[in-house]
Design a protein around this motif. Structure first.
Motif, mmCIF file in Angstrom:
data_model
loop_
_atom_site.group_PDB
_atom_site.id
_atom_site.type_symbol
_atom_site.label_atom_id
_atom_site.label_comp_id
_atom_site.label_asym_id
_atom_site.label_seq_id
_atom_site.Cartn_x
_atom_site.Cartn_y
_atom_site.Cartn_z
ATOM 1 N N ALA A 1 -5.168 -14.911 3.595
ATOM 2 C CA ALA A 1 -5.247 -13.705 4.425
ATOM 3 C C ALA A 1 -3.910 -12.957 4.389
ATOM 4 N N ALA A 2 -2.819 -13.686 4.466
ATOM 5 C CA ALA A 2 -1.510 -13.029 4.424
ATOM 6 C C ALA A 2 -1.334 -12.275 3.114
ATOM 7 N N SER A 3 -1.837 -12.878 2.045
ATOM 8 C CA SER A 3 -1.693 -12.255 0.739
ATOM 9 C C SER A 3 -2.506 -10.960 0.646
ATOM 10 N N VAL A 4 -3.708 -10.976 1.182
ATOM 11 C CA VAL A 4 -4.555 -9.776 1.133
ATOM 12 C C VAL A 4 -3.958 -8.662 1.995
ATOM 13 N N VAL A 5 -3.511 -9.019 3.185
ATOM 14 C CA VAL A 5 -2.942 -7.995 4.071
ATOM 15 C C VAL A 5 -1.670 -7.407 3.466
ATOM 16 N N ALA A 6 -0.834 -8.274 2.893
ATOM 17 C CA ALA A 6 0.407 -7.779 2.307
ATOM 18 C C ALA A 6 0.119 -6.830 1.155
ATOM 19 N N GLU A 7 -0.869 -7.165 0.352
ATOM 20 C CA GLU A 7 -1.194 -6.288 -0.774
ATOM 21 C C GLU A 7 -1.685 -4.925 -0.266
ATOM 22 N N ALA A 8 -2.483 -4.933 0.799
ATOM 23 C CA ALA A 8 -2.932 -3.662 1.380
ATOM 24 C C ALA A 8 -1.733 -2.875 1.903
ATOM 25 N N GLY A 9 -0.779 -3.571 2.504
ATOM 26 C CA GLY A 9 0.421 -2.902 3.005
ATOM 27 C C GLY A 9 1.205 -2.246 1.888
ATOM 28 N N VAL A 10 1.326 -2.928 0.789
ATOM 29 C CA VAL A 10 2.082 -2.355 -0.323
ATOM 30 C C VAL A 10 1.379 -1.104 -0.857
ATOM 31 N N ARG A 11 0.036 -1.131 -0.850
ATOM 32 C CA ARG A 11 -0.666 0.089 -1.275
ATOM 33 C C ARG A 11 -0.392 1.243 -0.303
ATOM 34 N N SER A 12 -0.368 0.929 0.968
ATOM 35 C CA SER A 12 -0.078 1.982 1.949
ATOM 36 C C SER A 12 1.344 2.517 1.746
ATOM 37 N N LEU A 13 2.272 1.609 1.564
ATOM 38 C CA LEU A 13 3.662 2.019 1.300
ATOM 39 C C LEU A 13 3.733 2.979 0.117
ATOM 40 N N GLY B 1 -1.767 5.868 2.509
ATOM 41 C CA GLY B 1 -2.093 6.122 3.919
ATOM 42 C C GLY B 1 -2.584 4.860 4.600
ATOM 43 N N ARG B 2 -3.603 5.007 5.419
ATOM 44 C CA ARG B 2 -4.172 3.845 6.112
ATOM 45 C C ARG B 2 -5.058 3.089 5.125
ATOM 46 N N VAL B 3 -4.825 1.797 4.976
ATOM 47 C CA VAL B 3 -5.588 0.991 4.033
ATOM 48 C C VAL B 3 -6.333 -0.108 4.792
ATOM 49 N N ALA B 4 -7.639 -0.168 4.557
ATOM 50 C CA ALA B 4 -8.444 -1.215 5.192
ATOM 51 C C ALA B 4 -8.216 -2.538 4.476
ATOM 52 N N VAL B 5 -8.292 -3.614 5.228
ATOM 53 C CA VAL B 5 -8.108 -4.960 4.675
ATOM 54 C C VAL B 5 -9.474 -5.545 4.383
ATOM 55 N N ALA C 1 -6.632 -3.363 9.199
ATOM 56 C CA ALA C 1 -6.123 -2.180 8.500
ATOM 57 C C ALA C 1 -4.618 -2.123 8.662
ATOM 58 N N VAL C 2 -3.982 -1.397 7.765
ATOM 59 C CA VAL C 2 -2.526 -1.309 7.803
ATOM 60 C C VAL C 2 -2.085 0.090 7.364
ATOM 61 N N THR C 3 -1.066 0.612 8.059
ATOM 62 C CA THR C 3 -0.458 1.895 7.696
ATOM 63 C C THR C 3 1.058 1.686 7.663
ATOM 64 N N VAL C 4 1.662 2.074 6.556
ATOM 65 C CA VAL C 4 3.112 1.923 6.439
ATOM 66 C C VAL C 4 3.769 3.301 6.488
ATOM 67 N N LEU C 5 4.714 3.448 7.415
ATOM 68 C CA LEU C 5 5.458 4.704 7.541
ATOM 69 C C LEU C 5 6.864 4.498 7.019
ATOM 70 N N ARG C 6 7.389 5.569 6.392
ATOM 71 C CA ARG C 6 8.707 5.448 5.770
ATOM 72 C C ARG C 6 9.675 6.440 6.377
ATOM 73 N N PRO C 7 10.506 5.994 7.320
ATOM 74 C CA PRO C 7 11.553 6.912 7.797
ATOM 75 C C PRO C 7 12.526 7.205 6.651
ATOM 76 N N ALA C 8 13.332 8.235 6.826
ATOM 77 C CA ALA C 8 14.402 8.507 5.865
ATOM 78 C C ALA C 8 15.239 7.240 5.729
ATOM 79 N N PRO C 9 15.473 6.761 4.497
ATOM 80 C CA PRO C 9 16.166 5.485 4.316
ATOM 81 C C PRO C 9 17.587 5.499 4.881
ATOM 82 N N SER C 10 18.034 4.340 5.292
ATOM 83 C CA SER C 10 19.410 4.187 5.753
ATOM 84 C C SER C 10 20.364 4.309 4.580
ATOM 85 N N SER C 11 21.490 4.926 4.827
ATOM 86 C CA SER C 11 22.496 5.003 3.758
ATOM 87 C C SER C 11 23.131 3.640 3.513
ATOM 88 N N GLY C 12 22.844 2.686 4.406
ATOM 89 C CA GLY C 12 23.341 1.334 4.205
ATOM 90 C C GLY C 12 22.473 0.513 3.269
#
Lengths: 341, 341, 341, 341
Positions: free
Chosen positions: C307-319, C323-327, C192-203
């Motif tokens: 496997a990397a491709s499936v996990v990355a795609e789940a991560g992008v959905r979380s982004l 929320g939390r996305v199962a792989v 599973a994967v969860t992506v959190l987004r802090p306030a973006p850097s001004s850089g």
């Protein structure tokens, strides 16, 4: 622990004022009872806001002031011998800043005076013995974890030297710390010294031999080398690597916060000795106060002050062209038989 | 880049076999064309599985074998002079392991022979010049970031010395690396050497002066000190700190993975030079092959081999009681005027 | 080891040109036999000076060129699937840059095609598995020295992102390295994967979610967190701390030469991945060449790419707010039963 | 600075006894005037040898004892609210160990009581604010050298947890330090918390969720993650990395003496918090004594104690399965408008 120890501080210059602040605000169990400085305005300023302290132009008058139970000598080196002998005469415990007495003959007179009393009263201000890292290195060596010590590699760097600093002072003022630290860490006397002079740095004042490279040989065949460089420009670094038969240990490496930003990852380097050794000074004075209130002397003593003085003088002779110079110590009085290190 | 460079490898011992493996499996653009070793069985074993290589008992025969375009000398030191002169006679580029020639007189004959040809053919195997950290230190010094170099503090430690290692070999085998590195880093010749002998470690074989502490003075007044300790017991450590007028830099510190587990945080220490300098050997030989294929010689040359030999011999005399020994180099031939460092 | 392995390189852009240089000048035992790029001028430039290489606009034509025995795919990701299937059809061993195939469905077709052959031909370019520090960490974990792994804390920072870099690419391009490294180090799939987004850097460029903080859960309950920050401004940092039941280990710390000068003690931070991982790329390709010449496939394979491709795609959905996305991985074919990690 | 500040110490357990020793032997300017503990034998033992101190079973009686001018609360958490309110009623300055009051409702009552007085009397024992490295990190962040802070990565490890330690206590006892440190370092309130539970370590007691991984979101979009692992087995590690728009900084790395011996180069890891934070405790109490004697309150206050309590309770709910939990603070009274951080 009961009443506060009343301390007379002799000298209210940079170091004396710092010790007054320390006794008043940092250390537990002591108070400043008297202060002496020929410049009484400076002395008065150093004790501003402190109650119950008398101010004197004359050091001996301060020793006799009401409430004085111990003495901290922070006056210029040439005044130390008279002050120490006066404290001995009054049976006052004393913490004396280094150098104990600049010339070996005077230092020997202090040793003999204290030996004549048959009890120790003086502690000398070799504060590295109170630095946390030096103490861990000492413990490691004493525990035998590295086997017999073979060499110490030492570095002693200052940002810049004060005005009027001489080539000899790199030895008798700066390296004197390493002289005591080496004697203490190794539990041996230093038997010979050779001072080498690389081409001076253009960052040093004209005519100053800076840096110098000093090699000591101990009585049991260990080597101690010291790079002393008092105009290195970038910071205050005091490092020591002990090499034993089974391992080595290093202290004085940069640490603390590391910052990664444009230009790399960096660690701060302290800029002066009060920054690097602030805790050591605090611990030195606290330990002295605690021991004094218990009626004891636990730190480096008059013999250590004398030995440092003899070794430093031999080093200055080597610096001045004498090559390898043997160190010639007087016989060690019974009183110091099992103390000092 | 076209056809593979055919290399004759002289010597199939530990170092020769490692170079054969490197030329065959690691380095691009070269192949082993011939190998020579009096022990032809050992030579045959070292090239097992490699096609197109001839095996010889005699070094000179290998130089004349088909397809040989360059020579790598990894035979024992006393055989180097004859091999180098033979390679010169055939105009073959050569990479010669250190020491180039053990005795200064022989080394000078090699210098004169190459100078007589009027072109450089020889590169000497001072592989530290190819270590990533040494190269960064060299770049830093050359860029002047630290100002003029004043001192180098060097450490050279081995877990244990091989059988029959002598006190002189700490200088002419171990410290010879620091001799070349110091000349290269500083761009100066070494002018004098003093070897100090601490009480030997009980971990060293009976009769071996180990550790030693060596101090070199350069022609322009810099100091180089080296702790050499070949039975330190715990690892292979080669460190160097350069101290300049405006800063200092250190290489050879432990790094890599840090592990925190019971007992503290620890970093691994390499156990031998092949571990520490594997990349340097690879880069040295790759660079030599590349330059040779372009018809160039870019690395340390015969003059560097000669200078190292003279300095090492002076060091051994100091070790044997001669105190400070001045280094006396022959005039430098025109051919080496702007090379070597 | 006999004749040089003839390699067809597909793609002559930044990465392809670097691999051509590597095969020609760095790696032992291989040669560039053919190159393909729709921009044939670029392809021709990339092989300038190399003999015996044919240049093609069409990738499949390169596979059929004379002397081609293996394929290195460095073309853009969308072209990978066709190239891999063509290589499989010709039974050619292949090293394919990451991402193997960007979309999970296409990646699965590659897995099934190779599984249908009944033998492995493909290695995927996850070069961290060839980095010296990652390998030591892997060895440490496999040896059980830290006990069962509980967490990995990862940092992945770049100075700045290339033009047109999207928020999703922080996951499927940057973090994909951590995805493979975590699977390999732990020997577990990510569940599973969860992506959190802090306030973006001004850089960071307007609109880019940078940095991101990604948390993976493995099939056996370990956690892997990744800070990915591709406009950090100061350097390229890839760090990993593994926390086990009995200890922790860190890799990727700054090291190398330390310089002490005004401002502190500093260590250099590499500025890009070619600097940090140059040795890993060299070792990856050398190892692939060596294994291919022995008729073996030893590195990460098609299953790892899938496997990397499936996990990355789940991560992008979380982004993107899921929320939390199962792989959800397809069943693992027998061929990959005991390989991949 | 005049007379010593008379302090009543409530609680003579582990922490209380340590504070009594500190006030008596380490800190300058204070004395222990009274001590209270239901176990009067324990209280008596803690003040053995100290003159002029009265011993009480009842906390309130100690507040009214002769010479009491300030209060140090080191009793169990549930007793804090009554003691704080009693101190407020007597207008006595107070240093209260954390947690100020365990439950948010009680903590809010303390805030309101102090706000009702219209002046600050309470300092809460978040001693990390007095640690030298935390203070340097705070200064660095406040100076804006790293730009706006984006993330804090925190590590909090203990060798082993005390008996009866619960999964909730990893949050409300251990992580409460990071809660305050994050609020202070960032100058922001924490707005939400998510607790993740990796598979527990087999080194932890049966049933304890150890380690945990906690992610906080601040009111302005920064992230704070904390690994808390109270049975890590090898040492006490408190580390923090702040990541800003232009750089990052780390504190809490191992340092001190490094030893190279068989097995590698190692640095010691402290074994408990009194070792790691001894100086911070000393500085905290000294600073409190100094400020109190000047009639000021300078440290973290009741609002900080309240906020920590609310955040910790939200964290415990997340740990117990509530997923991401928002933090709901009461309106901040005027009194704390510009203090606390």
């Amino acid at each position: 622990m009961g009443d506060l120890l009343g301390v007379a501080v002799l000298g209210a210059g940079h170091m004396g004022a710092d010790h007054i602040r320390r006794l008043d605000q940092v250390v537990s169990g002591a108070r400043v009872a008297a202060v002496a400085d020929p410049d009484t305005a400076r002395a008065r300023e150093a004790v501003a806001g402190i109650e119950g302290v008398t101010v004197h132009a004359d050091a001996l008058a301060a020793l006799d002031a009401p409430g004085v139970e111990a003495v901290l000598i922070a006056s210029p080196g040439p005044a130390h011998e008279e002050a120490l002998l006066a404290a001995f005469a009054r049976r006052l415990p004393v913490l004396c800043e280094k150098p104990m007495v600049p010339d070996p003959a005077g230092a020997l007179r202090v040793v003999e005076a204290e030996a004549g009393l048959g009890r120790r009263l003086a502690q000398i201000g070799f504060m590295r013995r109170y630095d946390a890292e030096y103490r861990r290195l000492k413990s490691l060596l004493d525990a035998g974890e590295l086997g017999r010590p073979l060499m110490l590699h030492c570095t002693h760097r200052n940002v810049s030297s004060p005005p009027h600093f001489t080539s000899a002072m790199l030895i008798d003022s700066s390296v004197s710390h390493e002289i005591d630290a080496a004697r203490w860490l190794l539990g041996q006397e230093l038997a010979a010294v050779t001072v080498l002079r690389p081409a001076p740095s253009s960052g040093a004042p004209e005519g100053l031999w800076d840096p110098q490279f000093v090699v000591f040989e101990t009585e049991r065949g260990a080597l101690v080398d010291v790079e002393v460089f008092v105009n290195c420009g970038f910071g205050y670094q005091v490092r020591c690597e002990a090499v034993g038969e089974r391992g080595s240990a290093r202290i004085g490496e940069e640490h603390g916060m590391s910052v990664t930003a444009r230009g790399g990852a960096r660690l701060e380097v302290p800029q002066d000795y009060l920054d690097r050794f602030a805790d050591a000074y605090d611990r030195e004075v606290q330990t002295w106060v605690d021991a004094t209130r218990r009626g004891q002397v636990t730190g480096p003593g008059a013999w250590d002050g004398y030995a440092a003085s003899v070794v430093a003088e031999a080093g200055v002779r080597s610096l001045n062209g004498a090559g390898r110079v043997a160190v010639d110590l007087a016989p060690r009085p019974e009183l110091y038989a099992r103390t000092g290190h």
